[in-house]
Design an enzyme around this catalytic site. Structure first.
Site, PDB file in Angstrom:
ATOM      1  N   HIS A 104       0.823  -1.230   0.094  1.00 42.81           N
ATOM      2  CA  HIS A 104      -0.027  -0.183  -0.065  1.00 42.81           C
ATOM      3  C   HIS A 104       0.872   1.160  -0.015  1.00 42.81           C
ATOM      4  O   HIS A 104       1.958   1.064   0.149  1.00 42.81           O
ATOM      5  CB  HIS A 104      -0.896  -0.147   1.068  1.00 42.81           C
ATOM      6  CG  HIS A 104      -0.180   0.238   2.643  1.00 42.81           C
ATOM      7  ND1 HIS A 104       0.451  -0.847   3.040  1.00 42.81           N
ATOM      8  CD2 HIS A 104       0.095   1.332   3.407  1.00 42.81           C
ATOM      9  CE1 HIS A 104       1.162  -0.543   4.215  1.00 42.81           C
ATOM     10  NE2 HIS A 104       0.844   0.938   4.387  1.00 42.81           N
ATOM     11  N   ASP A 106       0.461   5.052   1.775  1.00 45.35           N
ATOM     12  CA  ASP A 106      -0.134   5.541   3.068  1.00 45.35           C
ATOM     13  C   ASP A 106      -1.118   6.481   2.728  1.00 45.35           C
ATOM     14  O   ASP A 106      -1.140   7.309   1.966  1.00 45.35           O
ATOM     15  CB  ASP A 106       0.684   6.300   3.913  1.00 45.35           C
ATOM     16  CG  ASP A 106       1.586   5.019   4.656  1.00 45.35           C
ATOM     17  OD1 ASP A 106       0.913   3.796   4.790  1.00 45.35           O
ATOM     18  OD2 ASP A 106       2.673   5.558   5.226  1.00 45.35           O
ATOM     19  N   HIS A 255       4.660   0.041   0.084  1.00 44.57           N
ATOM     20  CA  HIS A 255       5.354  -0.577   1.061  1.00 44.57           C
ATOM     21  C   HIS A 255       4.569  -1.593   1.786  1.00 44.57           C
ATOM     22  O   HIS A 255       3.094  -1.693   1.628  1.00 44.57           O
ATOM     23  CB  HIS A 255       5.987   0.178   2.245  1.00 44.57           C
ATOM     24  CG  HIS A 255       5.149   1.048   2.951  1.00 44.57           C
ATOM     25  ND1 HIS A 255       4.606   2.339   2.445  1.00 44.57           N
ATOM     26  CD2 HIS A 255       4.433   1.049   4.310  1.00 44.57           C
ATOM     27  CE1 HIS A 255       3.817   2.586   3.238  1.00 44.57           C
ATOM     28  NE2 HIS A 255       3.791   2.136   4.413  1.00 44.57           N
ATOM     29  N   ARG A 271       4.427   6.631  13.666  1.00 46.64           N
ATOM     30  CA  ARG A 271       4.387   7.296  12.493  1.00 46.64           C
ATOM     31  C   ARG A 271       3.847   8.651  12.492  1.00 46.64           C
ATOM     32  O   ARG A 271       3.035   8.869  13.025  1.00 46.64           O
ATOM     33  CB  ARG A 271       3.912   6.321  11.584  1.00 46.64           C
ATOM     34  CG  ARG A 271       4.057   6.806  10.186  1.00 46.64           C
ATOM     35  CD  ARG A 271       3.215   6.057   9.019  1.00 46.64           C
ATOM     36  NE  ARG A 271       1.671   6.745   8.622  1.00 46.64           N
ATOM     37  CZ  ARG A 271       0.758   6.069   8.340  1.00 46.64           C
ATOM     38  NH1 ARG A 271       0.794   4.945   7.939  1.00 46.64           N
ATOM     39  NH2 ARG A 271      -0.246   6.944   8.108  1.00 46.64           N
TER      40      ARG A 271
HETATM   41  C1  OGA Z   1       3.169   2.302   8.275  1.00 47.10           C
HETATM   42  C2  OGA Z   1       3.374   0.850   7.792  1.00 47.10           C
HETATM   43  C3  OGA Z   1       4.898  -0.991   8.253  1.00 47.10           C
HETATM   44  C4  OGA Z   1       5.488  -1.471   9.183  1.00 47.10           C
HETATM   45  O1  OGA Z   1       3.532   2.631   9.311  1.00 47.10           O
HETATM   46  O2  OGA Z   1       2.775   3.105   7.393  1.00 47.10           O
HETATM   47  O3  OGA Z   1       2.908   0.362   6.728  1.00 47.10           O
HETATM   48  O4  OGA Z   1       6.577  -2.565   8.932  1.00 47.10           O
HETATM   49  N1  OGA Z   1       4.207   0.280   8.372  1.00 47.10           N
HETATM   50  O5  OGA Z   1       5.348  -1.369  10.233  1.00 47.10           O
HETATM   51 MN    MN Z   2       1.905   2.179   5.662  1.00 44.34          MN
END
Ligand code: OGA
Ligand code: MN
Length: 284
Positions: A104, A106, A255, A271
């Site tokens: 995806h 974000d 990611h 985040r």
């Molecule tokens: C995010 C996500 C991935 C992870 O924080 O946006 O997709 O590995 N995290 O925690």
């Molecule tokens: Mn993410």
């Protein structure tokens, strides 16, 4: 400032940087240019507070307060999204433990998809818990002219609430709430990066169909494009260390959290999300 490539596909490490220290506009400018050039940046050894994380993030742009994900944000700092498998106060499994377990970008399911995200590794498991990143500009460039022509006008419908859920009960409640806050939104399959002017694929596993087409019709092409974009030559796999901050450009990368770790161990990440420009349209 020194930079070191992380992989052939994308990414660079910024060496000798400490976000708790003052940073001039010129220094930050170098970092921002490297961010545009490399898609993701790694800053190791950032022993910092939540305030430092937020303040540094603001240099990339206005931050999202995560109104689209109210259950996952920190109640004191709405700029911080908790990506953690820590249990709730009552001992029940935390809802954030499956965040990001599918490819995806974000906030693609909102009308202002994110410009970039800064994820800080506060506590990581002994081994694993890696995250993969795909270079969607390189993936687009590698397509044939015929395929580029075919997908030029397509819009993918991005659904919120598609994540794996903690329990059936909380899950269904969560999903209906998510979909109410974030109705399905159509985004161009090919986006032009507003700063570099380069085209990038914009898809992922939140997309189940193209606007104006059925799921059955859309699925083969969506699956092909996602599989294409996540070939090893377009991907970097990040092995986290505590106090890493990873910054990624959501406009030209996607990611996925791998979940390849012992879930009895704590994995706690926080985040910040930089707001992007308006994109897409709500579909009925
Ligand atoms: C995010 C996500 C991935 C992870 O924080 O946006 O997709 O590995 N995290 O925690
Ligand atoms: Mn993410």
């Amino acid at each position: 400032m020194k930079f070191r490539k992380l992989s052939h596909a994308l990414g660079a490490e910024v060496c000798d940087v400490d976000i708790t220290q003052p940073m001039s506009e010129a220094q930050f400018g170098e970092i921002y240019r490297a961010f545009l050039d490399n898609g993701i940046l790694l800053l190791r050894g950032q022993r910092c507070t939540r305030e430092h994380h937020i303040e540094f993030s603001r240099r990339f742009g206005e931050l999202d307060n995560h109104d689209a994900l109210p259950r996952d944000r920190n109640s004191d700092y709405h700029e911080l999204l908790m990506v953690t498998n820590a249990p709730n106060a009552d001992g029940s499994p935390g809802e954030g433990r499956y965040t990001g377990r599918q490819w995806h970008s974000d906030m693609s399911f909102t009308s202002h998809p994110s410009l970039g995200s800064l994820l800080r590794a506060v506590k990581i498991p002994d081994v694993g818990g890696d995250t993969q990143f795909a270079n969607m500009t390189a993936a687009y460039d590698a397509l044939s002219d015929g395929m580029k022509k075919l997908i030029a006008g397509l819009h993918g419908i991005h659904m919120s609430g598609t994540r794996k859920i903690a329990s059936a009960d909380v899950g269904s409640q969560r999903i209906s709430e998510q979909v109410r806050i974030n109705p399905p939104i159509a985004q161009p399959v090919v986006r032009v990066h507003p700063e570099t002017g380069r085209k990038a694929l914009y898809l992922g596993e939140k997309v189940k169909r193209f606007d104006g087409m059925t799921e059955e019709e859309s699925r083969p092409l969506i699956e092909y494009l996602n599989r294409h974009a996540t070939k090893p030559e377009f991907v970097y796999r990040h092995q986290w260390r505590q106090d890493d901050i990873l910054v990624w450009d959501n406009r030209c990368t996607m990611h996925q959290a791998l979940g390849d770790f012992d879930e009895t161990q704590l994995r706690h990440m926080e985040r910040t999300t930089v707001l992007g420009s308006a994109s897409g349209y709500v579909v009925a």
